[in-house]
Design a protein around this motif. Sequence first.
Motif, PDB file in Angstrom:
ATOM      1  N   ASP A 163       8.933   7.324   2.081  1.00  0.00           N
ATOM      2  CA  ASP A 163       7.882   6.488   1.499  1.00  0.00           C
ATOM      3  C   ASP A 163       6.803   7.344   0.864  1.00  0.00           C
ATOM      4  O   ASP A 163       6.695   8.527   1.133  1.00  0.00           O
ATOM      5  N   LEU A 164       6.055   6.724  -0.013  1.00  0.00           N
ATOM      6  CA  LEU A 164       4.914   7.354  -0.690  1.00  0.00           C
ATOM      7  C   LEU A 164       3.763   6.367  -0.689  1.00  0.00           C
ATOM      8  O   LEU A 164       3.955   5.176  -0.956  1.00  0.00           O
ATOM      9  N   SER A 165       2.566   6.876  -0.440  1.00  0.00           N
ATOM     10  CA  SER A 165       1.390   6.001  -0.395  1.00  0.00           C
ATOM     11  C   SER A 165       0.946   5.611  -1.803  1.00  0.00           C
ATOM     12  O   SER A 165       1.169   6.339  -2.775  1.00  0.00           O
ATOM     13  N   TYR A 190       0.823  -1.207   0.000  1.00  0.00           N
ATOM     14  CA  TYR A 190       0.000   0.000   0.000  1.00  0.00           C
ATOM     15  C   TYR A 190       0.857   1.257   0.000  1.00  0.00           C
ATOM     16  O   TYR A 190       0.354   2.360   0.181  1.00  0.00           O
ATOM     17  N   PHE A 191       2.154   1.081  -0.219  1.00  0.00           N
ATOM     18  CA  PHE A 191       3.096   2.194  -0.277  1.00  0.00           C
ATOM     19  C   PHE A 191       4.378   1.705  -0.949  1.00  0.00           C
ATOM     20  O   PHE A 191       4.604   0.503  -1.090  1.00  0.00           O
TER      21      PHE A 191
END
Length: 84
Positions: free
Chosen positions: A64-66, A55-56
Amino acid sequence: MRRITSISANDDWTLDVRFATGEVRRYDVSPLLQREAFRGLEDAAMFKTARNGGYFVAWDNDADLSADTLYLEGVPLPPTTHPT
């Protein structure tokens, strides 16, 4: 919630992201490199440590990025694009 099935970190600081729906989007990380949390990704080797968290997307420097960000802000690619 969107789920990532595969990613590819490209040499131009973009990510090709395939979602569980089969859709593929390209997300340009380069505008984020000026932000403190993403500054370490200026190093190409660090950028290439991108890994799929479901989910990321996360990197070894704890950035991190979603999946939602990658989907909503990414550019759609043809479904024949196959990120690894």
